[in-house]
Write a protein that holds these residues in place. Structure first.
Motif, PDB file in Angstrom:
ATOM      1  N   ASP A 228       0.834  -1.184   0.000  1.00 13.19           N
ATOM      2  CA  ASP A 228       0.000   0.000   0.000  1.00 13.19           C
ATOM      3  C   ASP A 228       0.881   1.250   0.000  1.00 13.19           C
ATOM      4  OD1 ASP A 228      -1.849   1.992   0.577  1.00 13.19           O
ATOM      5  OD2 ASP A 228      -3.060   0.583   1.743  1.00 13.19           O
ATOM      6  N   GLU A 230      -0.028   3.896   1.153  1.00 14.36           N
ATOM      7  CA  GLU A 230      -0.262   4.481   2.476  1.00 14.36           C
ATOM      8  C   GLU A 230       0.796   4.013   3.473  1.00 14.36           C
ATOM      9  OE1 GLU A 230      -2.475   6.768   3.245  1.00 14.36           O
ATOM     10  OE2 GLU A 230      -3.127   6.768   1.154  1.00 14.36           O
ATOM     11  N   PHE A 231       1.222   2.772   3.280  1.00  8.87           N
ATOM     12  CA  PHE A 231       2.252   2.219   4.162  1.00  8.87           C
ATOM     13  C   PHE A 231       3.560   2.989   3.995  1.00  8.87           C
ATOM     14  CE2 PHE A 231       5.669  -0.998   4.822  1.00  8.87           C
ATOM     15  CZ  PHE A 231       5.517  -1.132   6.190  1.00  8.87           C
ATOM     16  N   SER A 234       3.197   6.283   5.616  1.00  6.09           N
ATOM     17  CA  SER A 234       3.271   6.275   7.084  1.00  6.09           C
ATOM     18  C   SER A 234       4.706   6.047   7.553  1.00  6.09           C
ATOM     19  CB  SER A 234       2.292   5.254   7.686  1.00  6.09           C
ATOM     20  OG  SER A 234       2.614   3.954   7.284  1.00  6.09           O
TER      21      SER A 234
ATOM     22  N   PHE B 231       1.081   3.516  12.016  1.00  8.70           N
ATOM     23  CA  PHE B 231       2.098   2.760  11.279  1.00  8.70           C
ATOM     24  C   PHE B 231       1.917   1.266  11.520  1.00  8.70           C
ATOM     25  CE2 PHE B 231       6.501   0.973  11.184  1.00  8.70           C
ATOM     26  CZ  PHE B 231       6.695   1.089   9.816  1.00  8.70           C
ATOM     27  N   SER B 234      -1.046   0.105   9.662  1.00  2.83           N
ATOM     28  CA  SER B 234      -0.860  -0.045   8.219  1.00  2.83           C
ATOM     29  C   SER B 234      -0.012  -1.281   7.907  1.00  2.83           C
ATOM     30  CB  SER B 234      -0.281   1.229   7.580  1.00  2.83           C
ATOM     31  OG  SER B 234       0.990   1.509   8.107  1.00  2.83           O
ATOM     32  N   ILE B 238      -1.428  -4.299   5.374  1.00  2.00           N
ATOM     33  CA  ILE B 238      -0.791  -4.876   4.183  1.00  2.00           C
ATOM     34  C   ILE B 238      -0.316  -6.305   4.456  1.00  2.00           C
ATOM     35  CG2 ILE B 238      -0.108  -2.638   3.255  1.00  2.00           C
ATOM     36  CD1 ILE B 238       2.786  -3.356   4.113  1.00  2.00           C
TER      37      ILE B 238
END
Lengths: 275, 275
Positions: A228, A230-231, A234, B231, B234, B238
């Motif tokens: 992701d 988003e990962f 972050s 974090f 996330s 994933i």
């Protein structure tokens, strides 16, 4: 631990009352990422800027080093001795040797305290996991003093050239950061081995998670592309994903930038070059 | 690569026309996490369930293994030979030895193809980074076939006992996953060494990022507590942050659960125990 004659001869103490004012820079990275060469090249560069530094080798299995360490754990313990004396193979001997280094960390720290210098450039064991996951790494860092310490993490160009390799390296650096809890600087090692466009792409990835995500998606339709974005964002947010700074120890490139990064890490402390 | 007499004697091929139907399980983890012992104990457990398995040792520096590998790279290359013949120290020899294994990966794969078995239990080199960051690891995985392959990642109890150690281990496992791009199962190794309450806390952390975040905050007011719970979430999202499964090779505990996890990883494939 007995200090051998050879060790004593290497030391240039400035007197028993001198107090160490130096900052500890730990050079960490996977085997072959260029730690020892960078320690040597960085010392030369610091010299050229009128800055003194002391080199420390923490690798009991270190082979031919390009520099002559001011403090060298091989004067106390070597892998070959341990293999012979304790009848261990190379794997077990590496662990045992580093445990012995940790057991004597206080004595090593006492030796370092006798130096008056700007920087201690500390070359860590070839295998990054020995220093990261065995308790010996943190024990040594504690003994040398956590204050005024930082990690210089070397990204291997052969690994970070591919998007998935780049992510692996970022994750490994995050692992090291959480384990040691020290400020850190991310270096792209051996930059001279990379073509200009590869170099630019890697730096771009380190600045822009979206660019990395795009490249990752193009790389191959494997499960890893499920990652992701988003990962990545972050990781950026919490500060483990950050700009890599290209360095070449061969052509002495990038050291001024590393030096500036070191100053930023120690922000609040004075720039030693202005003394 | 010449197959030595000892190697031949170890093999129990089922005939030149037999096709390997086995699944490859790679046991990975930091030095001392208990890979070899688990390979041995898991083989015994599989036997007790009427399942056949073949053991493979990929560590050229492996010392006294608890099992007798059906395929052993030490029959082809050992660290000590390389150190003597190439005049390398232990660090350089480990890299060179694994490179030699990778160069001969196709031949090793040909040998494995002759076995008819349910599982290949593959013991990886002592140092996780050799198999993860050198190109030799992926080369071997490719040669053995990526399909029907999975990683069994061993968390060292001494490391994951503390919240920051736990996060380091999760990050390292994420690193390994991105590098190899294979499905993976997370194991809490040597569970018998942990007190009941430690064991429960670790499993709870692996199920609940918030619980981990709380513990981390209590651990110490160091920079690592700046870690964002987002974090951790996330990482969970994933799929790199996941439940750890306690295992003890000493008291043969947890293998049924690992076996179930293996079946889930290979979902879509039939349960070999029902043949």
């Amino acid at each position: 631990m007995v200090v051998s004659a050879r060790t004593r001869a290497n030391f240039i103490p400035t007197g028993p009352l001198a107090v160490s004012m130096g900052r500890n820079l730990y050079f960490v990275g996977t085997a072959g990422s260029g730690k020892s060469t960078m320690v040597y090249a960085f010392q030369l560069w610091l010299n050229s800027q009128g800055l003194d530094s002391v080199t420390v080798n923490l690798d009991p299995g270190g082979e031919s080093l390009p520099y002559s360490p001011d403090l060298d754990v091989r004067d106390y313990v070597t892998l070959e001795e341990i293999m012979t004396e304790q009848g261990l193979g190379p794997n077990g001997a590496q662990v045992a040797a580093l445990d012995m280094v940790a057991m004597n960390a206080k004595e090593l720290a006492d030796v370092l305290e006798k130096f008056e210098t700007n920087y201690f450039l500390i070359d860590t064991p070839g295998q990054i996991e020995l220093f990261t996951f065995r308790s010996s790494g943190p024990v040594v860092i504690d003994a040398f003093g956590r204050e005024d310490s930082a990690l210089v993490y070397l990204n291997d160009p052969g690994i970070v050239k591919s998007p998935s390799g780049f992510i692996s390296s970022v994750l490994l650096s995050a692992t090291v950061q959480f384990r040691h809890g020290l400020p850190f600087i991310s270096v792209l090692s051996k930059a001279d081995l990379l073509a200009e466009e590869d170099l630019e792409r890697i730096v771009k990835w380190s600045l822009d998670p979206f660019a990395l995500y795009e490249s990752l998606f193009e790389e191959a339709a494997t499960p890893k592309t499920l990652l992701d974005v988003e990962f990545l964002k972050s990781m950026e947010l919490i500060g483990v994903y950050r700009r890599v700074h290209p360095v070449s120890s061969e052509i002495t490139f990038g050291f001024e930038e590393i030096y500036n990064q070191v100053q930023q890490v120690f922000q609040g402390g004075e720039d030693l070059s202005k003394d």
